[in-house]
Design a protein around this motif. Structure first.
Motif, PDB file in Angstrom:
ATOM      1  N   ARG A 388       3.675   1.745  20.789  1.00 40.21           N
ATOM      2  CA  ARG A 388       3.233   2.703  19.774  1.00 40.21           C
ATOM      3  C   ARG A 388       3.107   2.035  18.399  1.00 40.21           C
ATOM      4  NH1 ARG A 388       6.719   5.169  23.283  1.00 40.21           N
ATOM      5  NH2 ARG A 388       6.030   7.125  24.236  1.00 40.21           N
ATOM      6  N   TRP A 389       2.699   0.779  18.372  1.00 41.07           N
ATOM      7  CA  TRP A 389       2.645   0.022  17.126  1.00 41.07           C
ATOM      8  C   TRP A 389       1.754   0.690  16.082  1.00 41.07           C
ATOM      9  CZ3 TRP A 389      -1.976  -1.767  15.258  1.00 41.07           C
ATOM     10  CH2 TRP A 389      -3.057  -1.827  16.163  1.00 41.07           C
ATOM     11  N   GLN A 390       0.708   1.395  16.522  1.00 38.55           N
ATOM     12  CA  GLN A 390      -0.182   2.028  15.551  1.00 38.55           C
ATOM     13  C   GLN A 390       0.526   3.130  14.760  1.00 38.55           C
ATOM     14  OE1 GLN A 390      -3.556   2.743  18.326  1.00 38.55           O
ATOM     15  NE2 GLN A 390      -4.790   1.811  16.712  1.00 38.55           N
ATOM     16  N   SER A 391       1.569   3.717  15.351  1.00 40.71           N
ATOM     17  CA  SER A 391       2.330   4.735  14.630  1.00 40.71           C
ATOM     18  C   SER A 391       2.989   4.150  13.390  1.00 40.71           C
ATOM     19  CB  SER A 391       3.405   5.339  15.546  1.00 40.71           C
ATOM     20  OG  SER A 391       2.824   6.016  16.635  1.00 40.71           O
ATOM     21  N   ALA A 392       3.292   2.853  13.424  1.00 41.08           N
ATOM     22  CA  ALA A 392       3.858   2.167  12.254  1.00 41.08           C
ATOM     23  C   ALA A 392       2.766   1.588  11.366  1.00 41.08           C
ATOM     24  CB  ALA A 392       4.805   1.061  12.708  1.00 41.08           C
ATOM     25  N   ALA A 393       1.693   1.088  11.978  1.00 39.97           N
ATOM     26  CA  ALA A 393       0.639   0.433  11.213  1.00 39.97           C
ATOM     27  C   ALA A 393      -0.137   1.417  10.344  1.00 39.97           C
ATOM     28  CB  ALA A 393      -0.321  -0.295  12.156  1.00 39.97           C
ATOM     29  N   GLU A 394      -0.345   2.639  10.828  1.00 35.23           N
ATOM     30  CA  GLU A 394      -1.181   3.582  10.091  1.00 35.23           C
ATOM     31  C   GLU A 394      -0.545   4.073   8.782  1.00 35.23           C
ATOM     32  OE1 GLU A 394      -2.105   6.363  13.143  1.00 35.23           O
ATOM     33  OE2 GLU A 394      -3.696   5.100  13.995  1.00 35.23           O
ATOM     34  N   PRO A 395       0.738   4.479   8.770  1.00 36.52           N
ATOM     35  CA  PRO A 395       1.311   4.843   7.463  1.00 36.52           C
ATOM     36  C   PRO A 395       1.407   3.660   6.507  1.00 36.52           C
ATOM     37  CG  PRO A 395       2.984   4.952   9.194  1.00 36.52           C
ATOM     38  CD  PRO A 395       1.666   4.795   9.875  1.00 36.52           C
ATOM     39  N   LEU A 396       1.624   2.460   7.054  1.00 38.44           N
ATOM     40  CA  LEU A 396       1.631   1.271   6.196  1.00 38.44           C
ATOM     41  C   LEU A 396       0.269   1.074   5.566  1.00 38.44           C
ATOM     42  CD1 LEU A 396       2.898  -1.324   5.073  1.00 38.44           C
ATOM     43  CD2 LEU A 396       2.266  -2.463   7.217  1.00 38.44           C
ATOM     44  N   LEU A 397      -0.778   1.187   6.358  1.00 33.87           N
ATOM     45  CA  LEU A 397      -2.137   1.028   5.831  1.00 33.87           C
ATOM     46  C   LEU A 397      -2.446   2.091   4.781  1.00 33.87           C
ATOM     47  CD1 LEU A 397      -4.946  -0.242   5.830  1.00 33.87           C
ATOM     48  CD2 LEU A 397      -5.518   1.199   7.801  1.00 33.87           C
ATOM     49  N   SER A 398      -2.049   3.329   5.048  1.00 40.69           N
ATOM     50  CA  SER A 398      -2.288   4.408   4.092  1.00 40.69           C
ATOM     51  C   SER A 398      -1.606   4.116   2.760  1.00 40.69           C
ATOM     52  CB  SER A 398      -1.772   5.727   4.683  1.00 40.69           C
ATOM     53  OG  SER A 398      -1.892   6.782   3.763  1.00 40.69           O
ATOM     54  N   TRP A 399      -0.380   3.620   2.827  1.00 37.66           N
ATOM     55  CA  TRP A 399       0.365   3.276   1.610  1.00 37.66           C
ATOM     56  C   TRP A 399      -0.278   2.095   0.888  1.00 37.66           C
ATOM     57  CZ3 TRP A 399       3.637  -1.142   0.774  1.00 37.66           C
ATOM     58  CH2 TRP A 399       4.464  -1.057  -0.350  1.00 37.66           C
ATOM     59  N   LEU A 400      -0.713   1.084   1.633  1.00 34.01           N
ATOM     60  CA  LEU A 400      -1.356  -0.080   1.025  1.00 34.01           C
ATOM     61  C   LEU A 400      -2.646   0.309   0.311  1.00 34.01           C
ATOM     62  CD1 LEU A 400      -0.833  -2.709   3.880  1.00 34.01           C
ATOM     63  CD2 LEU A 400       0.188  -2.798   1.599  1.00 34.01           C
ATOM     64  N   LYS A 401      -3.395   1.224   0.897  1.00 33.72           N
ATOM     65  CA  LYS A 401      -4.621   1.681   0.237  1.00 33.72           C
ATOM     66  C   LYS A 401      -4.291   2.403  -1.067  1.00 33.72           C
ATOM     67  CE  LYS A 401      -7.648   2.034   4.275  1.00 33.72           C
ATOM     68  NZ  LYS A 401      -8.395   2.951   5.181  1.00 33.72           N
ATOM     69  N   ALA A 402      -3.212   3.186  -1.049  1.00 32.80           N
ATOM     70  CA  ALA A 402      -2.792   3.846  -2.289  1.00 32.80           C
ATOM     71  C   ALA A 402      -2.397   2.814  -3.337  1.00 32.80           C
ATOM     72  CB  ALA A 402      -1.631   4.800  -2.007  1.00 32.80           C
ATOM     73  N   LEU A 403      -1.702   1.746  -2.914  1.00 32.47           N
ATOM     74  CA  LEU A 403      -1.354   0.667  -3.848  1.00 32.47           C
ATOM     75  C   LEU A 403      -2.599   0.087  -4.504  1.00 32.47           C
ATOM     76  CD1 LEU A 403       1.343  -1.604  -2.135  1.00 32.47           C
ATOM     77  CD2 LEU A 403       1.691   0.117  -3.897  1.00 32.47           C
ATOM     78  N   SER A 404      -3.645  -0.108  -3.689  1.00 26.90           N
ATOM     79  CA  SER A 404      -4.876  -0.701  -4.198  1.00 26.90           C
ATOM     80  C   SER A 404      -5.563   0.189  -5.218  1.00 26.90           C
ATOM     81  CB  SER A 404      -5.838  -0.991  -3.038  1.00 26.90           C
ATOM     82  OG  SER A 404      -5.356  -2.053  -2.237  1.00 26.90           O
ATOM     83  N   GLY A 406      -3.961   2.149  -7.378  1.00 30.75           N
ATOM     84  CA  GLY A 406      -3.207   2.241  -8.615  1.00 30.75           C
ATOM     85  C   GLY A 406      -2.027   3.206  -8.563  1.00 30.75           C
ATOM     86  N   PRO A 407      -1.210   3.205  -9.627  1.00 32.94           N
ATOM     87  CA  PRO A 407       0.020   4.016  -9.672  1.00 32.94           C
ATOM     88  C   PRO A 407      -0.208   5.504  -9.446  1.00 32.94           C
ATOM     89  CG  PRO A 407      -0.013   2.423 -11.471  1.00 32.94           C
ATOM     90  CD  PRO A 407      -1.368   2.380 -10.829  1.00 32.94           C
ATOM     91  N   GLU A 408      -1.290   6.048  -9.993  1.00 32.43           N
ATOM     92  CA  GLU A 408      -1.544   7.477  -9.810  1.00 32.43           C
ATOM     93  C   GLU A 408      -1.796   7.809  -8.342  1.00 32.43           C
ATOM     94  OE1 GLU A 408      -4.630   8.813 -12.350  1.00 32.43           O
ATOM     95  OE2 GLU A 408      -3.529   8.383 -14.215  1.00 32.43           O
ATOM     96  N   ALA A 409      -2.500   6.917  -7.646  1.00 30.77           N
ATOM     97  CA  ALA A 409      -2.773   7.132  -6.225  1.00 30.77           C
ATOM     98  C   ALA A 409      -1.491   7.049  -5.409  1.00 30.77           C
ATOM     99  CB  ALA A 409      -3.790   6.103  -5.723  1.00 30.77           C
ATOM    100  N   VAL A 410      -0.588   6.130  -5.785  1.00 28.40           N
ATOM    101  CA  VAL A 410       0.701   6.020  -5.091  1.00 28.40           C
ATOM    102  C   VAL A 410       1.515   7.292  -5.292  1.00 28.40           C
ATOM    103  CG1 VAL A 410       2.887   4.771  -4.975  1.00 28.40           C
ATOM    104  CG2 VAL A 410       0.745   3.501  -5.238  1.00 28.40           C
TER     105      VAL A 410
END
Length: 433
Positions: A388-404, A406-410
């Motif tokens: 179930r690796w995608q269950s971990a990869a998807e929230p990480l990706l979502s968070w990384l996109k928010a990082l990209s 900026g702070p308001e997106a995070v």
């Protein structure tokens, strides 16, 4: 032809700006080998790379040489017209990605530390198509493994997944692990401080190479090392290296002491199997034990056996990543309010993890000033290798996109998580008292 973006930009300058916007591909601290000339040699002064010899630099490496001077030009452009700059940078990144995709990109070379240790590095620049909207993410990702693992554990799924999503992504094997080497054999590969210094050095190198801040993702004991590396960088005033910190099934800043006692009181049999498995490396020989410690029940037997072989090669026999007794003198690791400034932190892990429990994730979140942690349904300790690796990869990706973005997106991403509007299962954490 030429165009004007607040400053004159001819065709060659556009190419240079494209190289700056994308960031050069991995530029290793090159170790010459017989019959191989260095494509670019880092200057002894620590400045931008200089050609190893006339004609020895590839076109991509030559483009990378312009990054330092272009930093000043880009800063000037940002001051004059931030919106126009962002539009120009997006175009420039696409141009640079298109150019890079037509050239062969060699695998990253090992990273050599100041004291001569060689760290294995896997991964590379984004592999997203040049016309993809995901091209040009603002954070480079550095993945850090835990005990008895090495960079290979990220190469099965996460490296390809994140690179395809537009992120330059690398995984490092810690000192003495994987295919890396050390100057002198030692029953303990390193201290918390030496491992953290290595991770910080790789992060600074990636920051220099790609021109982007680095999000460090640690797993298990790699999370503790990542937290120490982040603390050191922030205490040294090098916040500009960092984009964020993610702790996957991570050891909290105060170590495993309270975690171990909880297991003793909760399940003495499991405590014995965990202790026996790690002390004797029995998980390398006993498939049932290996599955219980690291993986879910749905992982195919053939895949489990392959992972067992990789685990047996990750850490040399007779060597440990850390001395757990000596480690106590280095704890707790500074985090949250103990550090200057602020940094986005993600804490997440599986609810089927028998090594790091929900209380440990709560401890990590509270210590780092995070209002919640994410629990992954049915995911075991090795979330990056699990079925179930995608269950971990998807929230990480979502968070990384928010990082990209900026702070308001995070902040908005965190609000959505706490409101329960996302797909992740969120557990709220009360602030530290």
């Amino acid at each position: 032809s030429s165009c004007t973006w607040g400053i004159g930009v001819d065709a060659m300058s556009a190419v240079r700006l494209a190289a700056f916007a994308l960031g050069p591909s991995w530029q290793p601290q090159w170790q010459p080998r017989p019959g191989v000339s260095a494509p670019c040699r880092r200057s002894s002064s620590g400045g931008p790379p200089s050609p190893g010899r006339a004609g020895s630099c590839s076109p991509l490496a030559l483009l990378a040489l312009s990054a330092a001077s272009l930093t000043r030009a880009a800063d000037s452009l940002r001051r004059r017209s931030p919106a126009l700059c962002r539009a120009g940078v997006r175009i420039a990144r696409r141009v640079a990605v298109a150019a890079a995709s037509s050239a062969s990109v060699r695998a990253p070379e090992p990273f050599r530390t100041d004291d001569g240790a060689v760290l294995e590095v896997l991964g590379g620049p984004s592999t997203a198509p040049s016309d993809s909207p995901s091209v040009g993410q603002e954070a480079t990702v550095l993945l850090v493994h835990g005990s008895y693992h090495a960079a290979w554990c990220w190469d099965q799924h996460f490296l390809g997944f994140l690179r395809a999503a537009g992120f330059h992504t690398y995984a490092v094997s810690l000192r003495g692990q994987g295919r890396g080497t050390v100057v002198k054999a030692n029953p303990v590969a390193g201290t918390l401080e030496t491992h953290a210094a290595d991770v910080a050095a790789v992060a600074k190198h990636l920051r220099e190479v790609h021109g982007r801040r680095v999000a460090i993702v640690g797993h298990s004991f790699g999370s503790l090392i990542a937290q120490r590396a982040v603390a050191d960088l922030r205490l040294e005033g090098q916040d500009d290296v960092l984009a964020g910190l993610a702790l996957l099934s991570g050891v909290p800043p105060n170590g495993i002491g309270s975690l171990a006692w909880r297991y003793v009181l909760r399940d003495l049999g499991l405590t014995w199997r965990i202790t026996w498995g790690f002390a004797t490396r029995a998980f390398e020989r006993d498939a049932d034990l290996c599955r219980e410690l690291f993986f879910d029940r749905d992982l195919p037997e053939e895949t489990l056996r392959e992972y067992m072989k990789e685990l047996s090669k990750s850490c040399p026999q007779g060597t440990r990543l850390l001395d757990l007794r000596a480690l106590q003198s280095s704890l707790p690791v500074p985090a949250g309010a103990d550090l200057p400034g602020s940094l986005p932190v993600l804490v997440f892990g599986g609810d089927s993890d028998v090594i790091v429990d929900g209380q440990a994730m709560e401890d990590s979140a509270r210590a780092n000033g995070v209002p919640f942690y994410i629990t992954l349904e049915g995911v075991a300790h090795d979330a990056m290798l699990d079925s179930r690796w995608q269950s971990a990869a998807e929230p990480l990706l979502s968070w990384l996109k928010a990082l990209s973005d900026g702070p308001e997106a995070v902040a908005e991403w965190e609000r959505r998580c706490l409101a329960g509007t996302g797909s992740a299962r969120v557990v709220a954490v009360s602030p530290a008292t």
